[in-house]
Design an enzyme around this catalytic site. Sequence first.
Site, short mmCIF file in Angstrom:
data_model
loop_
_atom_site.label_atom_id
_atom_site.label_comp_id
_atom_site.label_asym_id
_atom_site.label_seq_id
_atom_site.Cartn_x
_atom_site.Cartn_y
_atom_site.Cartn_z
CG ASP A 40 -1.80 -1.17 1.39
OD1 ASP A 40 -1.34 -2.28 1.03
OD2 ASP A 40 -2.93 -1.04 1.88
CG HIS A 79 -9.29 3.36 1.96
ND1 HIS A 79 -10.31 3.75 2.81
CD2 HIS A 79 -8.27 2.96 2.78
CE1 HIS A 79 -9.92 3.61 4.07
NE2 HIS A 79 -8.69 3.13 4.07
CD GLU A 98 -6.35 0.29 0.87
OE1 GLU A 98 -7.57 0.23 0.69
OE2 GLU A 98 -5.83 0.15 1.98
CG ASN A 99 -3.91 3.36 1.86
OD1 ASN A 99 -3.48 2.22 1.77
ND2 ASN A 99 -4.96 3.67 2.58
FE LIG Z 1 -4.06 0.39 2.88
FE LIG Z 2 -7.02 -1.17 3.20
#
Ligand SMILES: [Fe+2]
Ligand SMILES: [Fe+2]
Length: 261
Positions: free
Chosen positions: A12, A72, A43-44
């Site tokens: 991530d 997310h 996703e971040n």
């Molecule tokens: Fe994450």
């Molecule tokens: Fe997550």
Amino acid sequence: MAGDTSILFVGDVVGRAGRRALEALLPALREELAPRFVVVNGENAAGGIGITPKEADAFLAMGVDAITLGNHTYRHREIWPYLQERREIVRPANYLPGQPGRGTCMVERDGETLGVVNLSGNLYMQAGSPALVTVDEALREVSGADHVLVDMHAEATSEKVALGWYLDGKVTGVVGTHTHVPTADARVLPGGTAYITDVGMTGARGGVIGVRREQSIAVMRTHMPMRYDAAEEDPWINAVLIRASAPRRADSIEQVLRPAS
Ligand SMILES: [Fe+2]
Ligand SMILES: [Fe+2]
């Protein structure tokens, strides 16, 4: 040689610190580790939560072959049509059929194909169907791929370990994401599938799983809502390198945990 490959999977990428760490370290890691494929969980990427076309385009421009996501995924509306249009970005395959995007993709490099499958855990996460059931259908979608990498985005270690065993001998690698903390259990399972419960995050280690630590601590001490900003201090890349010399069978998995400065 057919089936001979290597995959760098990056955990991530969180906010600006994570994007900069990836940008700064990827060229040297390419030189040193010579991965054929690079897959990134994004996703971040946008301010710590979600992703927009801008960050996705930037990853692809760096030569990233595929982007996986997680809980997310839909935070920023701009990404919804992008998920429909672009093949190289996937969201969990076990989301509802009506939610935008796809859960699998196939990418090609040097005549080799890599199938990428994204799944969401079911414990404490909102997923449309059980990961360990939907994965059968997802694997059928990438049945033609020389290698397959599965990113299981989950909170519970048990769900990730169970998926690793369930897919042992069927795919090249099962990597866990979401907790942002790397686990110490990377290994090749007896059937030949590389496995790790969590790859960790690419972002600021000086925060609380990506959030500025004073904000996170204040919320935990006051039980009052507060604005969260992405942490910037002490950025690291957390990744794994999987090497394989036969189709869908890994020879090794090693963690790549490096400071960006
Ligand atoms: Fe994450
Ligand atoms: Fe997550």
